[in-house]
Design a protein around this motif. Structure first.
Motif, PDB file in Angstrom:
ATOM      1  N   THR A  16       0.855  -1.185   0.000  1.00 42.31           N
ATOM      2  CA  THR A  16       0.000   0.000   0.000  1.00 42.31           C
ATOM      3  C   THR A  16       0.886   1.227   0.000  1.00 42.31           C
ATOM      4  OG1 THR A  16      -0.161  -0.590   2.301  1.00 42.31           O
ATOM      5  CG2 THR A  16      -2.205  -0.666   1.015  1.00 42.31           C
ATOM      6  N   PRO A  17       0.586   2.137  -0.914  1.00 40.16           N
ATOM      7  CA  PRO A  17       1.393   3.352  -0.916  1.00 40.16           C
ATOM      8  C   PRO A  17       1.114   4.152   0.341  1.00 40.16           C
ATOM      9  CG  PRO A  17      -0.487   3.536  -2.410  1.00 40.16           C
ATOM     10  CD  PRO A  17      -0.514   2.157  -1.868  1.00 40.16           C
ATOM     11  N   ILE A  19       0.074   7.080   2.658  1.00 35.17           N
ATOM     12  CA  ILE A  19      -0.902   8.129   2.403  1.00 35.17           C
ATOM     13  C   ILE A  19      -0.269   9.449   2.831  1.00 35.17           C
ATOM     14  CG2 ILE A  19      -3.268   8.893   2.839  1.00 35.17           C
ATOM     15  CD1 ILE A  19      -2.394   5.525   4.026  1.00 35.17           C
ATOM     16  N   PRO A  23      -4.601  13.606   7.431  1.00 37.19           N
ATOM     17  CA  PRO A  23      -4.126  13.794   8.802  1.00 37.19           C
ATOM     18  C   PRO A  23      -3.970  12.451   9.494  1.00 37.19           C
ATOM     19  CG  PRO A  23      -6.446  14.416   8.604  1.00 37.19           C
ATOM     20  CD  PRO A  23      -5.942  14.159   7.218  1.00 37.19           C
ATOM     21  N   PRO A  25      -3.671   9.822  11.989  1.00 35.82           N
ATOM     22  CA  PRO A  25      -3.925   9.756  13.433  1.00 35.82           C
ATOM     23  C   PRO A  25      -2.675   9.292  14.156  1.00 35.82           C
ATOM     24  CG  PRO A  25      -5.649   8.626  12.204  1.00 35.82           C
ATOM     25  CD  PRO A  25      -4.552   8.944  11.252  1.00 35.82           C
ATOM     26  N   GLN A  28      -0.442   5.753  14.526  1.00 32.76           N
ATOM     27  CA  GLN A  28       0.533   5.222  13.593  1.00 32.76           C
ATOM     28  C   GLN A  28       1.794   4.902  14.368  1.00 32.76           C
ATOM     29  OE1 GLN A  28       1.248   4.967   9.741  1.00 32.76           O
ATOM     30  NE2 GLN A  28      -0.318   3.787  10.681  1.00 32.76           N
TER      31      GLN A  28
ATOM     32  N   THR B 120      -7.683  -1.996   4.101  1.00 32.80           N
ATOM     33  CA  THR B 120      -6.891  -0.775   4.170  1.00 32.80           C
ATOM     34  C   THR B 120      -7.667   0.386   3.568  1.00 32.80           C
ATOM     35  OG1 THR B 120      -4.950  -2.157   3.854  1.00 32.80           O
ATOM     36  CG2 THR B 120      -4.635   0.206   3.631  1.00 32.80           C
ATOM     37  N   ARG B 124      -9.059   3.690   5.273  1.00 35.52           N
ATOM     38  CA  ARG B 124      -8.509   4.959   4.803  1.00 35.52           C
ATOM     39  C   ARG B 124      -9.638   5.934   4.493  1.00 35.52           C
ATOM     40  NH1 ARG B 124      -5.831   4.724  -0.412  1.00 35.52           N
ATOM     41  NH2 ARG B 124      -4.727   2.922   0.402  1.00 35.52           N
ATOM     42  N   GLY B 127     -10.337   7.870   7.263  1.00 38.67           N
ATOM     43  CA  GLY B 127      -9.229   8.652   7.787  1.00 38.67           C
ATOM     44  C   GLY B 127      -8.348   7.893   8.760  1.00 38.67           C
ATOM     45  N   THR B 129      -5.317   5.228   9.209  1.00 39.09           N
ATOM     46  CA  THR B 129      -4.263   4.506   8.508  1.00 39.09           C
ATOM     47  C   THR B 129      -3.584   3.567   9.489  1.00 39.09           C
ATOM     48  OG1 THR B 129      -3.884   6.659   7.547  1.00 39.09           O
ATOM     49  CG2 THR B 129      -2.463   4.858   6.808  1.00 39.09           C
ATOM     50  N   ARG B 172     -12.859  15.119  15.515  1.00 42.18           N
ATOM     51  CA  ARG B 172     -12.577  14.941  14.098  1.00 42.18           C
ATOM     52  C   ARG B 172     -13.165  13.630  13.577  1.00 42.18           C
ATOM     53  NH1 ARG B 172      -6.604  14.893  13.132  1.00 42.18           N
ATOM     54  NH2 ARG B 172      -6.940  12.850  14.022  1.00 42.18           N
ATOM     55  N   GLU B 499       0.392  19.540  16.425  1.00 47.64           N
ATOM     56  CA  GLU B 499       0.321  18.538  15.390  1.00 47.64           C
ATOM     57  C   GLU B 499       1.161  18.923  14.190  1.00 47.64           C
ATOM     58  OE1 GLU B 499      -3.358  16.961  13.117  1.00 47.64           O
ATOM     59  OE2 GLU B 499      -3.483  16.373  15.214  1.00 47.64           O
TER      60      GLU B 499
END
Ligand SMILES: Nc1ncnc2c1ncn2[C@@H]1O[C@H](COP(=O)(O)OP(=O)(O)OP(=O)(O)O)[C@@H](O)[C@H]1O
Ligand SMILES: Nc1ncnc2c1ncn2[C@@H]1O[C@H](COP(=O)(O)OP(=O)(O)OP(=O)(O)O)[C@@H](O)[C@H]1O
Ligand SMILES: O[C@@H]1[C@H](O)[C@H](O)CO[C@H]1O
Ligand SMILES: [Mg+2]
Ligand SMILES: [Mg+2]
Lengths: 352, 501, 328, 322
Positions: A16-17, A19, A23, A25, A28, B120, B124, B127, B129, B172, B499
């Protein structure tokens, strides 16, 4: 056995490329991924039994020149095959968070029925024990899944009941049915292909099928889900009861099949088999890295567990003069060390 | 689309649903609201085949139906996010997402490559990942909630049911969720939506059904109903009484002493926290702000000894507390109300009484023998003071509604006479009435000189409740807002600017 | 080859085994296959079936070890701990480990095919002691040395008939279920009673699993529900001693209920001296000298008997005191 | 207790109550039925001697089951109890030369030591109870046999009187079992340890976060189980007037678990029923006695036991959520 050992994944990651803009989260894990030592201990936990097996084999090879001989290896392979098949079914049960204490009795019953049935041909010799043991497994499953009785106690009762049936069939254990040495059924136990006994081939085939089923079929996903969180599994639409019934039936089936193959190997329906076999099978599965609380485990581990138990027993015999009392101390101590090591390694990963 | 007629459901001792009529129409978002224990979750479980109703019938698409398992309902096109995150922690994210409808290839075996790709992608879109091959348990509660959402949204459903989907989401993510809901509505799908957050209801819902004590007290368009009336209907009280109570029940700032009662210095927990320092003074409410996974819960746990710290120290009233030991922390006067009430808070099989007395047992016994009389007194007091709704002190806590479970836990800790109270999401999933009570209680406790650490994803609650807010990000302290600085804008800015950094 | 040397070779003071009949048929290395060798340079494997805790098993293993020592033969041992599957792999392990000769105390009579094939392929001579293997002598194995369990049952019946006068109600404490020792000792006893003393009725048959505690518990139930029982036949000494405990506990006196048992352990023979037990049929476990002698003869090329049934003696009031030192 | 609790919206129905009744008292009804059957159909059943026999035989099982109930209540299990009995019988014979008290102390300490080992594995290393105690089950009997490789008669007169003596007609064994039952029931109901044990059995994480001394409680549970099993081993030895480490206590773990579970204690922890455990042990004892007294063959015995166990747990089962 080409299955991957974690329930989290059997297939290489899809590329998977990354992203870019979204934003990301904060969970990660670039920065906070597991450290090297953690990854090592995770591996060791998953493959702990395999590592131990390799070490044990290596040590035995260095210590005893009669250990790594074809004779010895093929003996070990054949005589492990039956326990392995029982452990295969047990793995499914344990992954659902259950336990099956009836397998030892079913193993013996399967053997007796196979020997009795062998006079009517191979089909009967195989189908009779399979049907009978699967039926008892099914009853276990129904009582556990539908009536919600504890697996431990249900299968404990089945252990007594199956032994009772065995005694009833054999005139209170005084009759041993024999298998005709030249029958096709006997060949299933006695034969060899490429220098390896037929039971070993059958066992390997079953393990491959079992591993594929557990890892790659939808049913396998249900098995993990039921063991991992039964309520959640039910809410997600997993057929919880059917899955449970299926695994106990499967376990009974495996035990009966193992008993039948064993009867073909021994060419008789020995009545005194199988006591304590349930604990051996459970030990093998647990040593193989499957969690007794369910939801985590893998088929190949159980095979490694069986082999490990076998190697220990073989090494004790290689020493050749160990008192029977010390043998038990050694086995018990070893079991304790293995599970301690495993738990300790696994604990670092358990988030709770 | 999906409706219930005169549905009743009784649990031993409780009539959870009493002749309830309910209809969700295609293309509408239907709010289902009510106090804790009003019967919302029970209704949803009846609609989705988890429970079979004792009386009444369901119709789906105009025809009577009978779902006996959740699977039946799913097959019929009803997809549900249940109240508690209900996924399998040891299985991978993707396996959770696709359980029961995995893409299959040759021989009917699961096509993992495709499954991972799809998973995935589905996440995604929301939002999120994450590596979908990792075990679900490695994700935070919020991310897990998003997985559940992705699961529900990725089915070809005609009815989507959401029981408090936002209780562990950040603003969010809530917006992401609303985006999803709007798409669903446009596609003509019926959405049933349960939440205690009124703002959300007004933002996203078309119609509303109000439950009280297992009965429907109102059904109609949400626009016809103002907030006050809605609350009044829920609580069964007059509008005037509700009016007086305001939004949150916090009174403002507290008088605090200067000497901190709790000092945590440079707490570090590998992968979770690094060098987090916090002080709390007696009578002060310190808020802990930050995004999901920023380490707020971990900070609280580390202070309470529930998460072994790799380094750092905690002192209470000048005395050093051994880290990594819950009993030591409790002895020092630190009490933690954990975030995951179901798994880490209540002891479900024990009674309300035993749960309240649990932590204080050593104090309520002599020579290791339990003093039943003193327990009764204590339990009596707290049941009355916190207005805990239970059929008797001997009712199992597992049978109570979420809000009442939370109150039981609060009682457990208050019985310890703590010096410092760490509250991790104390009002999550609690109805307005109870929420106000809990908030008032927090205030009262601070006034009595307790030091309080408040973790809340409800920004309003955090701002109004705290005298001071410490903002966390990725396990480290990034800002501290004091006195007049404590405003919603400042908080959001603190989170946002960091952030970028 | 009559073993006149036997008494001498047995460990001091104890009664060694004597052969009662050799059944005529013999076996020699030519017929069996394999090559001659000198026992002194050979490795002997011994597969024991049960833990060495029961006096019978202790004496059996000790006797084989002592004889191996005496002869300077290398002995490998394995113990199946009452698990048949383990015994099969034990024997295979012994073969793989290089045993040239095997002595097996089988747990069970059937189910030896894999072992016999493996041994047969290498022409490894097998002598089974104590229990028999259901296979062909001099083909699958060389010879069997041991008692005739049916005969033991018959002799126990004779003893019971003698002490009860052939009248009354009898209870049998069975050995472990499914075991052929149990089956044969029961058959011998019942057949003989039916044939010789129709006045003696077997009214109760329950397993005591060859263990003292179980024997005691079953007897305790028995004397409650059948207070008029005349005699108890226990299929081994341990259960018999358990029965004695039960009778004592119920306030019976020595001799009230006649007890006949099988084995010949010290405890049981002392029971005769004390008057609680009426007869013990011996089952002699000291197989060492006879087993090694047989292997020695066989590997030298001499003929050996296929069925070497040993002469078990018996203990009664008449000889219990004087022969107490022969008991094990 | 008068508090302003919300009044329940409905009362429990009669059916509910009946079901609960069966669930809670099923095992007692089972005992009653078996007694009745025996009184009607078993000759010489109604005699003090007979009841004494049943009580004496059930005593060791019951004592082991008490410890097992604690282990199960903590969401564990103790498979090592049978081996602990063997160990204790070996220790008695080994130390009897130093006097009866020293021998008794050694036996009980041996059991406690196994309990410490079990407890440490479970509480500190986090090994699952069933595996931890399985390891000690295997090793424990091995150690027992290393210490005393063979059956040995015990001639000590005080052991003999412990095994067969009585006080006012009640055998010592029965008195001891009764006293221990009361003690354990008291501990479960009235002590902090008892409450903490149940909380830990119900929800370990919650108990931990509530600051309960989880490890200490778990160690104590297994020490109690080991100690009780050792006491049972002493009594069994006294009754047998012999130490038999090979067969003493074999399958005892299964009998004890059966007694506990048939008595209504769920294997999932969080609840301990001592009265039920007594009834469970008595039920199994009566069943065995019935089958033996009527001279049924082993096949029948085993099948009947299986059926009764299933029926008993079926009656006591927790109903599903539906
Ligand atoms: N399994 C159960 N057993 C017994 N009582 C139950 C059970 N589930 C729910 N109840 C009771 O039924 C009533 C309704 O509960 P429900 O969970 O539907 O409330 P809710 O409206 O969803 O509340 P919340 O806002 O706290 O989630 C409550 O009184 C609760 O105690
Ligand atoms: N890579 C990872 N490995 C293990 N755990 C992780 C990883 N990434 C995130 N987590 C865990 O996920 C959780 C984040 O969610 P959590 O809700 O606990 O965070 P939080 O800051 O306390 O916020 P909240 O107050 O909403 O709970 C943390 O427990 C964090 O340690
Ligand atoms: O003959 C022996 C003994 O009687 C022993 O008690 C059990 O095993 C048999 O083989
Ligand atoms: Mg709810
Ligand atoms: Mg958190």
């Amino acid at each position: 056995m080409t299955t991957h050992p974690t329930p989290t994944d059997p297939v290489p990651p899809p590329s998977t490329p990354p992203i870019p803009s979204a934003p990301a989260p904060s969970w990660q894990d670039e920065a906070t991924g597991p450290t090297r030592s953690e990854r090592l201990s995770a591996l060791a936990q998953q493959h702990g039994a395999l590592v131990t097996l390799v070490v044990a084999v290596f040590a035995a090879w260095l210590s005893f020149d009669t250990f790594l001989t074809t004779d010895n290896l093929s003996n070990m392979a054949v005589s492990s095959a039956f326990l392995a098949v029982v452990a295969l079914g047990m793995t499914f049960v344990i992954v659902t968070g259950g336990i099956d204490l009836s397998v030892g009795s079913l193993f013996a019953l399967g053997g007796v029925l196979a020997a009795w049935g062998s006079r009517y041909g191979t089909a009967v010799a195989l189908l009779l024990p399979l049907a009978a043991c699967a039926l008892i497994g099914l009853v276990n499953g129904l009582l556990i899944a539908r009536s919600r009785l504890a697996p431990f106690i249900v299968t404990l009762a089945a252990m007594l009941g199956a032994r009772g049936i065995l005694l009833a069939v054999t005139d209170e254990g005084s009759r041993t049915y024999l298998v005709d040495k030249d029958s096709f059924f006997a060949k299933l136990g006695q034969g060899e292909a490429l220098g390896v006994g037929v039971p070993v081939w059958i066992t390997l085939a079953l393990f491959v099928a079992g591993a594929v089923t557990l890892r790659r079929s939808r049913f396998g996903q249900y098995v993990y889900a039921v063991g991992g969180n039964e309520d959640a599994a039910a809410l997600m639409g997993a057929p919880v009861a059917r899955t449970k019934i299926a695994v106990y039936t499967l376990s009974g089936l495996c035990a009966g099949l193992a008993g039948a193959l064993n009867a073909a190997w021994l060419v008789s329906g020995v009545t005194i088999l199988g006591s304590g076999m349930e604990l051996e099978a459970i030990s093998a599965v647990v040593i193989g890295g499957t969690l007794l609380t369910g939801g985590f485990g893998f088929i190949s581990g159980s095979l490694v567990g069986v082999l490990l138990l076998k190697v220990i027993q073989n090494v004790i015999n290689q020493i050749g003069s160990l008192d029977s009392a010390y043998q038990q101390v050694v086995s018990g101590g070893f079991l304790a060390v293995v599970v301690m090591a495993q738990t300790w390694l696994g604990r670092r990963r358990r988030v709770l | 689309m999906l409706s219930a007629k005169s549905v009743s459901k009784t649990f031993p001792g409780v009539r959870a649903l009493d002749e309830v009529d309910f209809t969700a129409r295609a293309g509408e978002v239907h709010a289902l609201i009510g106090e804790n224990g009003a019967g919302k979750s029970t209704l949803i479980k009846v609609l989705t085949g988890v429970y079979t109703p004792d009386a009444g019938e369901l119709t789906y698409d105009g025809a009577p139906v009978r779902f006996t398992t959740p699977l039946d309902a799913q097959h019929a096109g009803i997809s549900t996010i249940y109240q508690e995150v209900n996924l399998v922690p040891l299985m991978s994210v993707a396996r959770n997402l696709f359980l029961g409808r995995e893409p299959r290839g040759r021989l009917g075996l699961i096509d993992f490559a495709r499954m991972h790709r799809d998973a995935t992608e589905a996440l995604r879109d929301l939002g999120v990942t994450v590596d979908v091959r990792r075990p679900l348990r490695e994700l935070g509660v919020g991310a897990q909630q998003m997985v559940a959402l992705a699961r529900a949204a990725s089915v070809d459903a005609r009815v989507v049911v959401m029981d408090e989907p936002t209780s562990s989401l950040e603003p969010r993510e809530v917006q992401t969720l609303f985006g999803v809901i709007r798409t669903l509505r446009e596609r003509g799908i019926a959405v049933i939506y349960v939440s205690h957050r009124l703002d959300e209801l007004y933002e996203i819902c078309d119609r509303v059904t109000v439950l009280r004590d297992g009965k429907v007290v109102h059904t109609g368009a949400l626009a016809d109903l103002d907030r006050l009336r809605l609350v009044a209907l829920m609580l069964g009280r007059e509008i005037e009484t509700v009016q007086k109570e305001g939004l949150t029940s916090f009174t403002g700032t507290h008088d605090t002493e200067t000497e901190p009662v709790l000092t945590a210095t440079n707490l570090t927990v590998r992968h979770h926290l690094h060098d987090v320092s916090i002080t709390i003074r007696p009578g002060e409410v310190v808020g802990l702000g930050g995004l999901l996974g920023s380490g707020r819960s971990e900070t609280a746990k580390a202070i309470a000894g529930a998460l072994p710290a790799d380094s750092g120290s905690v002192t209470v009233a000048g005395e050093r507390v051994r880290t990594g030991s819950t009993p030591a922390a409790i002895r020092a006067g630190i009490s933690l109300l954990p975030e995951d009430r179901k798994a880490e808070g209540i002891v479900p099989g024990l009674s309300v009484r035993e749960n309240i007395a649990l932590a204080a047992l050593p104090r309520l016994s002599r020579f290791g023998l339990v003093d039943e009389k003193r327990i009764d007194d204590l339990v009596d007091t707290f049941i009355r003071r916190l207005r805990i709704k239970a059929s008797s002190p001997h009712q199992k806590v597992g049978e109570l509604s979420g809000g009442n479970q939370q109150k039981v836990l609060l009682a457990r800790w208050l019985a310890m006479h703590p010096k410092v109270l760490l509250l991790d999401e104390p009002t999550r999933g609690i109805d307005i009435g109870a929420k106000a009570e809990v908030q008032a209680l927090i205030d009262e406790l601070a006034e009595q000189g307790l030091g309080v650490l408040l973790i809340s994803s409800d920004t309003e609650e955090l701002i109004e409740g705290s005298d001071r807010v410490v903002v966390l990000k990725d396990g480290g302290t990034v800002a501290e807002l004091t006195g007049p600085e404590v405003t919603e804008q400042n908080l959001l800015r603190a989170i946002a600017t960091t952030e970028l950094a | 080859e009559d073993d006149a040397s036997d008494d001498k070779s047995a460990a001091g003071g104890e009664a060694g085994q004597a052969v009662s009949e050799q059944g005529g048929k013999t076996c020699a290395i030519g017929a069996y296959g394999g090559k001659k060798l000198d026992l002194k340079d050979a490795t002997v494997g011994f597969a024991q079936s049960e833990k060495e805790a029961n006096p019978f098993r202790i004496a059996e293993t000790a006797s084989l070890k002592a004889e191996a020592d005496k002869r300077g033969v290398k002995l490998l041992t394995a113990n199946a701990q009452s698990q048949f599957s383990k015994q099969i792999s034990d024997v295979q392990d012994l073969i793989a480990k290089g045993a040239d000769l095997l002595v097996i105390a089988p747990l069970n009579s059937d189910g030896w095919e894999p072992v016999l094939r493996a041994a047969g392929a290498k022409h490894i001579p097998i002598v089974t002691v104590d229990r028999k293997i259901n296979a062909t002598a001099c083909k699958d194995y060389v010879s069997f040395i041991g008692s005739d369990f049916v005969e033991q049952g018959k002799r126990a019946a004779d003893q019971m008939i003698r002490t009860t006068g052939g009248k009354g109600k009898i209870a049998i404490l069975l050995g472990a279920a499914g075991n052929n020792v149990t089956t044969e000792r029961t058959k011998g006893f019942e057949d003989r009673v039916k044939e010789k003393a129709p006045g003696l009725k077997v009214v109760f048959k329950q397993t005591g699993e060859f263990a003292r505690e179980k024997g005691q518990q079953v007897t305790e139930q028995l004397i409650q529900s059948k207070p008029d029982i005349t005699g108890i036949y226990a299929e081994n000494d341990e259960m018999g001693l358990g029965a004695v405990n039960a009778l004592k506990g119920a306030g019976k006196k020595a001799g009230d209920v006649k007890i006949v048992t099988i084995d010949g352990t010290k405890g049981a023979v002392r029971g005769i001296v004390d008057g609680w037990i009426d007869g013990v049929i011996e089952s002699n476990p000291r197989f060492g000298p006879l087993a090694f002698q047989t292997l020695d003869d066989f590997t030298r090329g001499k003929k050996v008997g296929q069925d070497i049934v040993i002469k078990d003696s018996a203990y009664t009031k008449d000889n219990a005191k004087s022969d107490l030192n022969k008991a094990y | 207790m008068t508090t302003d609790l919300a009044t329940p919206r409905t009362k429990a129905t009669d059916q509910d109550r009946l079901r609960r009744q069966l669930q809670d008292y099923g095992v007692y009804y089972g005992v009653a039925v078996l007694l009745l059957v025996n009184i009607l159909f078993t000759p010489h059943f109604l005699s003090t001697e007979n009841f004494r026999t049943q009580a004496v035989q059930v005593a060791p099982v019951l004592i082991v089951a008490l410890g097992m109930a604690l282990a199960i209540g903590s969401e564990g299990v103790d498979l090592s109890v049978g081996s602990v009995m063997a160990l204790s019988t070996s220790l008695i014979s080994l130390y009897l030369g130093y006097g009866i008290w020293i021998a008794l102390a050694a036996a009980v300490l041996g059991g406690a030591a196994v309990g410490v080992a079990n407890g440490a594995l479970v509480a500190f290393i986090g090994v699952q109870p069933i595996v931890a105690t399985l390891a000690l089950m295997v090793a424990g009997r091995g150690i027992a046999l290393v210490l005393l490789p063979q059956l040995k008669d015990v001639h000590d007169p005080s052991m003999a009187s412990l095994g067969s003596g009585d006080l006012l007609g009640i055998p010592y064994l029965v008195l001891i079992a009764a006293a221990l039952t009361l003690l354990v029931a008291f501990v479960v109901r009235r002590t902090t340890f008892g409450r903490q044990l149940l909380a830990i059995g119900d929800s370990r994480p919650a108990a931990r976060l509530a600051g309960l001394p989880v490890r200490r409680v778990l160690i104590l549970v297994y020490v109690a189980s080991g100690t009780l099993a050792a006491v049972a081993g002493v009594l069994a030895t006294a009754r047998l007037t012999a130490s038999d480490p090979t067969s003493l206590g074999t399958l005892m773990e299964l009998s004890a678990i059966t007694a506990v579970v048939v008595g209504g204690t769920p294997l999932s922890g969080g609840r301990v029923r001592i009265g039920g455990t007594v009834a469970g042990a008595v039920l199994i004892q009566l069943l065995t006695a019935t089958l033996i007294k009527h001279d049924l063959p082993p096949s029948w015995t085993q099948i009947a036991q299986a059926v009764v166990i299933v029926l008993a747990v079926y009656a006591a089962r927790e109903r599903g959520k539906r």
